[in-house]
Design a protein around this motif. Sequence first.
Motif, PDB file in Angstrom:
ATOM      1  N   GLN A 239       0.832  -1.209   0.000  1.00 14.17           N
ATOM      2  CA  GLN A 239       0.000   0.000   0.000  1.00 14.17           C
ATOM      3  C   GLN A 239       0.866   1.258   0.000  1.00 14.17           C
ATOM      4  N   VAL A 240       1.880   1.256   0.852  1.00  9.89           N
ATOM      5  CA  VAL A 240       2.750   2.430   0.966  1.00  9.89           C
ATOM      6  C   VAL A 240       3.571   2.625  -0.303  1.00  9.89           C
ATOM      7  N   VAL A 241       4.158   1.523  -0.792  1.00 10.03           N
ATOM      8  CA  VAL A 241       5.003   1.612  -1.980  1.00 10.03           C
ATOM      9  C   VAL A 241       4.185   2.082  -3.183  1.00 10.03           C
ATOM     10  N   ALA A 242       2.943   1.609  -3.287  1.00  5.98           N
ATOM     11  CA  ALA A 242       2.096   2.009  -4.419  1.00  5.98           C
ATOM     12  C   ALA A 242       1.832   3.509  -4.430  1.00  5.98           C
ATOM     13  N   GLU A 243       1.783   4.117  -3.262  1.00  5.29           N
ATOM     14  CA  GLU A 243       1.500   5.549  -3.159  1.00  5.29           C
ATOM     15  C   GLU A 243       2.760   6.413  -3.228  1.00  5.29           C
ATOM     16  N   ASP A 244       3.900   5.827  -2.916  1.00  5.36           N
ATOM     17  CA  ASP A 244       5.137   6.624  -2.867  1.00  5.36           C
ATOM     18  C   ASP A 244       6.328   5.729  -3.216  1.00  5.36           C
ATOM     19  N   GLU A 245       6.356   5.295  -4.477  1.00  2.00           N
ATOM     20  CA  GLU A 245       7.350   4.304  -4.884  1.00  2.00           C
ATOM     21  C   GLU A 245       8.782   4.778  -4.650  1.00  2.00           C
ATOM     22  N   THR A 249       6.927  11.748  -1.941  1.00  2.00           N
ATOM     23  CA  THR A 249       5.894  12.457  -1.175  1.00  2.00           C
ATOM     24  C   THR A 249       6.159  12.447   0.317  1.00  2.00           C
ATOM     25  N   GLY A 250       7.069  11.591   0.751  1.00  2.00           N
ATOM     26  CA  GLY A 250       7.341  11.476   2.181  1.00  2.00           C
ATOM     27  C   GLY A 250       6.596  10.337   2.844  1.00  2.00           C
ATOM     28  N   LEU A 251       5.550   9.793   2.166  1.00  2.14           N
ATOM     29  CA  LEU A 251       4.778   8.719   2.788  1.00  2.14           C
ATOM     30  C   LEU A 251       5.631   7.483   3.037  1.00  2.14           C
ATOM     31  N   ARG A 252       6.447   7.105   2.037  1.00  6.09           N
ATOM     32  CA  ARG A 252       7.224   5.876   2.180  1.00  6.09           C
ATOM     33  C   ARG A 252       8.191   5.945   3.355  1.00  6.09           C
ATOM     34  N   ALA A 253       8.544   7.135   3.761  1.00  7.23           N
ATOM     35  CA  ALA A 253       9.477   7.281   4.883  1.00  7.23           C
ATOM     36  C   ALA A 253       8.940   6.645   6.161  1.00  7.23           C
ATOM     37  N   ILE A 254       7.624   6.468   6.271  1.00  9.06           N
ATOM     38  CA  ILE A 254       7.099   5.871   7.501  1.00  9.06           C
ATOM     39  C   ILE A 254       7.592   4.441   7.683  1.00  9.06           C
ATOM     40  N   LEU A 347       2.413   8.716  16.710  1.00 10.87           N
ATOM     41  CA  LEU A 347       1.375   9.546  17.325  1.00 10.87           C
ATOM     42  C   LEU A 347       0.453   8.672  18.172  1.00 10.87           C
ATOM     43  N   LYS A 348       0.260   7.430  17.700  1.00  9.56           N
ATOM     44  CA  LYS A 348      -0.482   6.406  18.431  1.00  9.56           C
ATOM     45  C   LYS A 348      -0.130   5.079  17.773  1.00  9.56           C
ATOM     46  N   ILE A 349      -0.468   3.964  18.408  1.00  7.38           N
ATOM     47  CA  ILE A 349      -0.253   2.679  17.751  1.00  7.38           C
ATOM     48  C   ILE A 349      -1.107   2.639  16.498  1.00  7.38           C
ATOM     49  N   GLY A 350      -0.450   2.477  15.342  1.00  9.62           N
ATOM     50  CA  GLY A 350      -1.151   2.468  14.069  1.00  9.62           C
ATOM     51  C   GLY A 350      -1.000   3.740  13.270  1.00  9.62           C
ATOM     52  N   LYS A 351      -0.299   4.738  13.812  1.00 13.03           N
ATOM     53  CA  LYS A 351      -0.138   6.006  13.080  1.00 13.03           C
ATOM     54  C   LYS A 351       1.180   6.662  13.480  1.00 13.03           C
ATOM     55  N   VAL A 352       1.964   7.029  12.482  1.00  8.72           N
ATOM     56  CA  VAL A 352       3.235   7.716  12.698  1.00  8.72           C
ATOM     57  C   VAL A 352       3.327   8.901  11.756  1.00  8.72           C
ATOM     58  N   GLU A 353       4.326   9.746  11.996  1.00  9.71           N
ATOM     59  CA  GLU A 353       4.478  10.948  11.176  1.00  9.71           C
ATOM     60  C   GLU A 353       5.960  11.300  11.061  1.00  9.71           C
ATOM     61  N   LEU A 354       6.328  11.822   9.898  1.00  9.67           N
ATOM     62  CA  LEU A 354       7.692  12.313   9.705  1.00  9.67           C
ATOM     63  C   LEU A 354       7.806  13.709  10.302  1.00  9.67           C
ATOM     64  N   MET A 355       8.713  13.874  11.259  1.00 10.01           N
ATOM     65  CA  MET A 355       8.902  15.169  11.910  1.00 10.01           C
ATOM     66  C   MET A 355      10.301  15.696  11.626  1.00 10.01           C
ATOM     67  N   ALA A 356      10.357  16.974  11.294  1.00 13.25           N
ATOM     68  CA  ALA A 356      11.606  17.587  10.850  1.00 13.25           C
ATOM     69  C   ALA A 356      12.232  18.454  11.932  1.00 13.25           C
ATOM     70  N   ASP A 357      13.504  18.778  11.707  1.00 10.28           N
ATOM     71  CA  ASP A 357      14.240  19.737  12.540  1.00 10.28           C
ATOM     72  C   ASP A 357      14.201  19.356  14.023  1.00 10.28           C
ATOM     73  N   ILE A 358      14.495  18.082  14.285  1.00  5.21           N
ATOM     74  CA  ILE A 358      14.523  17.590  15.663  1.00  5.21           C
ATOM     75  C   ILE A 358      15.849  17.977  16.302  1.00  5.21           C
ATOM     76  N   ASP A 359      15.785  18.557  17.481  1.00  9.08           N
ATOM     77  CA  ASP A 359      16.994  18.953  18.201  1.00  9.08           C
ATOM     78  C   ASP A 359      17.846  17.720  18.510  1.00  9.08           C
ATOM     79  N   SER A 360      19.114  17.797  18.224  1.00 10.37           N
ATOM     80  CA  SER A 360      19.983  16.628  18.380  1.00 10.37           C
ATOM     81  C   SER A 360      20.080  16.167  19.836  1.00 10.37           C
ATOM     82  N   GLU A 361      20.036  17.106  20.785  1.00  4.14           N
ATOM     83  CA  GLU A 361      20.113  16.714  22.196  1.00  4.14           C
ATOM     84  C   GLU A 361      18.861  15.957  22.620  1.00  4.14           C
ATOM     85  N   VAL A 362      17.707  16.372  22.117  1.00  5.26           N
ATOM     86  CA  VAL A 362      16.466  15.649  22.422  1.00  5.26           C
ATOM     87  C   VAL A 362      16.537  14.245  21.818  1.00  5.26           C
ATOM     88  N   ALA A 363      17.022  14.155  20.584  1.00  2.44           N
ATOM     89  CA  ALA A 363      17.156  12.846  19.931  1.00  2.44           C
ATOM     90  C   ALA A 363      18.092  11.940  20.710  1.00  2.44           C
TER      91      ALA A 363
END
Length: 373
Positions: A239-245, A249-254, A347-363
């Motif tokens: 499903q993911v590959v079909a939408e973002d081969e 779009t960023g979807l496949r990154a999940i 964000l919850k079990i079953g849903k994730v999101e690509l988040m940018a500009d994460i502080d390296s110390e927090v990571a």
Amino acid sequence: MPTSNPRQVPPQTVHVPLAERSYDISIGTGNLAQVGKWITSLRSVTHAVLISDTNVAAHYEKPVHQALEAEGIRVTSLVVPAGEPSKSVATAQKLWEAALEDRVDRKSIVVALGGGVIGDLAGFIAATMTRGLDFFQIPTTLLAQVDSSVGGKVGINLPAAKNIVGCFWQPKGVLIDTAVLETLPRREYLSGLAEVVKYGVILDEPFFDYLEANVQPLLDREPAALQKIIARSCELKAQVVAEDERETTGLRAILNYGHTYCHALETVAGYGEFLHGEAVSVGMLCASRLGEKLGVFHAPSTQRQHALLSALSLPVDTPQLDEAAILAAMQRDKKVEHGKLRFIVPLKIGKVELMADIDSEVAMSAWREGHSA
């Protein structure tokens, strides 16, 4: 060659819809014996380059070789040392030269018989030899069956970065025989379960629930449970590959949930010290804690992941490694843009999101908190 299991379940087909690059994943038990007929049903073949590693070749190279020859196919069989270090420029060059020496041409095909390393390496050979040969995946590890054999990512490593040299090159078909998992060492098998858990976290909470409720059948490699998790994992990835081969779009990154930490761990610890799925297990929990720190995820859901991964005998603690080296490796991750760290965060079990500009110390604090007490 594996034979049909008395507890055999009906075969399944998962379709990967990619327009003219579409293909099917054939999933069964004992179906490896039909590999020659399967390939020739998909296209006319006179020459196959069969690539495997020393571990897999001991079990399956000869019967697959013979099954291909039985269909009138000339076979060039190439075997590389087992393990992640074979995904290298040096190994790729040896394979290119060996294939050329045995008269490869543009009508030849490549058959990848092995786990994720062989799939990535053989796919890269197929994509680059004579500017592109058709190739077929026969994944023999659980991790390859549920993840790396699907979606067309092929490539090799450089010493400083995993999978940094490669391309998208879709197979013409994938044949999965769950019976080959009978010969898979326990550690390798458990490693593959980490990627299965990943699909539940990123896309399908009911699937995550199923995994929680079926730990023992999974540990026992029951055929019905195996076919269920393999088919569902393939469906979700398709499903993911079909939408973002091509990851435009960023979807496949999940699909890379946990992998920024994972690849850094593999790189710094040394390729092969951790199996990929083991590093994924550790990396997912780091990403989960990162979600907590960013205020978008809740600790009980991290604890659910921790409990499931632990029940599946996967590693859950981050090892004591040089933190500067871990951070440097993460900064070379393919998801980095304009020098900024980006992570797949739940964000919850079953849903994730690509988040940018994460502080390296927090990571790094999410990494640090994973050390065992």
